[in-house]
Design an enzyme around this catalytic site. Structure first.
Site, short mmCIF file in Angstrom:
data_model
loop_
_atom_site.label_atom_id
_atom_site.label_comp_id
_atom_site.label_asym_id
_atom_site.label_seq_id
_atom_site.Cartn_x
_atom_site.Cartn_y
_atom_site.Cartn_z
N LYS A 53 0.81 -1.22 0.00
CA LYS A 53 0.00 0.00 0.00
C LYS A 53 0.85 1.28 0.00
CE LYS A 53 -4.55 -1.22 0.53
NZ LYS A 53 -4.55 -2.65 0.70
N SER A 303 1.12 -9.94 -1.00
CA SER A 303 0.87 -8.50 -0.87
C SER A 303 1.11 -7.90 0.51
CB SER A 303 -0.57 -8.20 -1.31
OG SER A 303 -1.47 -9.04 -0.62
C1 LIG Z 1 -5.28 -3.64 0.31
C2 LIG Z 1 -4.72 -5.00 0.21
C3 LIG Z 1 -5.05 -5.88 -0.85
C4 LIG Z 1 -6.08 -5.54 -1.91
O1 LIG Z 1 -5.79 -4.38 -2.64
P1 LIG Z 1 -6.93 -3.67 -3.49
O2 LIG Z 1 -6.26 -2.59 -4.22
O3 LIG Z 1 -7.96 -3.16 -2.53
O4 LIG Z 1 -7.53 -4.71 -4.38
C5 LIG Z 1 -4.42 -7.11 -0.90
N1 LIG Z 1 -3.52 -7.49 0.04
C6 LIG Z 1 -3.20 -6.68 1.07
C7 LIG Z 1 -2.20 -7.18 2.06
C8 LIG Z 1 -3.77 -5.42 1.19
O5 LIG Z 1 -3.44 -4.63 2.21
#
Ligand SMILES: *Cc1c(COP(=O)(O)O)cnc(C)c1O
Length: 322
Positions: A53, A303
């Site tokens: 993010k 992510s």
């Molecule tokens: C926010 C987030 C997502 C999803 O991202 P989007 O842009 O809302 O689809 C996936 N994994 C993690 C760890 C996140 O913090």
């Protein structure tokens, strides 16, 4: 409204160079053996604040934040952490609005990064109304979590890095919630390499983008508790960019059960020595569950890592017993 394009992402990459970690793309021996193909993991777990993010947030602040008095967002999780950190780096104030249902550990994690926390109402919508009020009354700059061109372009830099490191990648697995990540990554990857396949991965419970794509328009789904808590929430109605991007650029969407997500977290820990939160583990989980059958070279966007460590400990100790 025009969608973000590759040149926005290339510009974002230049802006972000000194501000974010260029995360590693590591080979996964265990998943490569299971899949009989080459599997690489893009470890955004190693990103500052523990998730990707920071990319979208930093791009937004660098583009629009220089003259702002401070920043404001409604978020309970990784977006709030990233914004609090990036604001502090710029020497600016940051307000994060949360509902009173948000657990104390999440509140204190964001407060520890220097943000002012405002507890309002009992839903994410109430928190968002407080954001709108503060934008008007205090002149703070709102930083949206996903449906914003600057944010999407920032998240898209992940795809540039993957294809720089491994141009042979032909399938990408990307966690999917609001679609800033998957939309940005898919648009970028396909602009650089049109033959690449990009697959979004969500949980079965309350997957708003999957339901919206099915319906052909953004729809509201009931939010349910899930191990992939960072994937909860709606896509916004109206939605300006991410619905269109996902509709245009995603080849497929895979939905996972809670057991499958839990197995992904366990596999990441025992086989890759990585602490990964539920949302971050869905790409690994999709491969383990054999819900995707790629043949060539696969890259999985892992992510984030921000999971309650007591929950993590329980999951990984149970995983061994399976
Ligand atoms: C926010 C987030 C997502 C999803 O991202 P989007 O842009 O809302 O689809 C996936 N994994 C993690 C760890 C996140 O913090």
């Amino acid at each position: 409204m025009t969608l973000p394009v590759l040149s926005d992402v290339i510009a974002a990459a230049g802006r972000l160079r000194e501000r974010i970690v260029r995360t590693p793309l590591i080979s996964s021996a265990s998943l490569s053996t299971i899949q009989a193909s080459s599997v690489f993991l893009k470890l955004e777990t190693r990103q500052t604040t523990g998730s990707f993010k920071l990319r979208g947030v930093s791009n937004t602040l660098l583009l629009s934040g220089q003259t702002a008095k401070g920043f404001v967002a409604a978020s309970t999780g990784n977006h709030a952490r990233a914004l609090a950190y990036a604001a502090q780096q710029m020497g600016k104030s940051c307000v994060v609005c949360m509902s009173k249902l948000v657990p104390e550990n999440k509140i204190s994690a964001v407060r520890a990064l220097g943000a002012d926390i405002k507890i309002v109402g009992s839903s994410q919508d109430d928190a968002q109304q407080e954001v709108d009020r503060l934008v008007l009354s205090e002149g703070l700059l709102p930083v949206p979590p996903f449906d914003d061109k600057r944010v999407i372009a920032g998240q898209g830099t992940i795809a540039l890095e993957i294809l720089e490191d491994r141009p042979e990648v032909d399938t990408l697995l990307v966690p999917l919630s609001g679609g800033g990540l998957a939309g940005g990554v898919a648009m970028t990857a396909k602009s650089v390499k049109p033959s690449i396949r990009v697959i979004g991965v969500s949980m079965e419970k309350g997957a708003a983008m999957a339901a919206s794509l099915q319906a052909g328009k953004p729809v509201v789904v009931t939010e349910e508790p899930t191990l992939a808590d960072s994937l909860g929430g709606g896509i916004g109605i109206p939605n300006h960019y991410t619905f269109n991007l996902c509709q245009t650029y995603l080849d497929d969407i895979i939905l996972l059960t809670e057991e499958e997500i839990s197995a992904g977290i366990g596999h990441a820990y025992w086989q890759e020595q990585e602490i990964v939160e539920g949302a971050g583990a869905v790409g690994i989980a999709a491969l383990l569950a054999r819900k995707v059958h790629p043949s060539g070279t696969v890259a999985v966007v892992v992510s984030g890592r921000n999971i309650d460590m007591a929950v993590h400990q329980k999951l990984v100790s149970e995983y061994q017993k399976i």
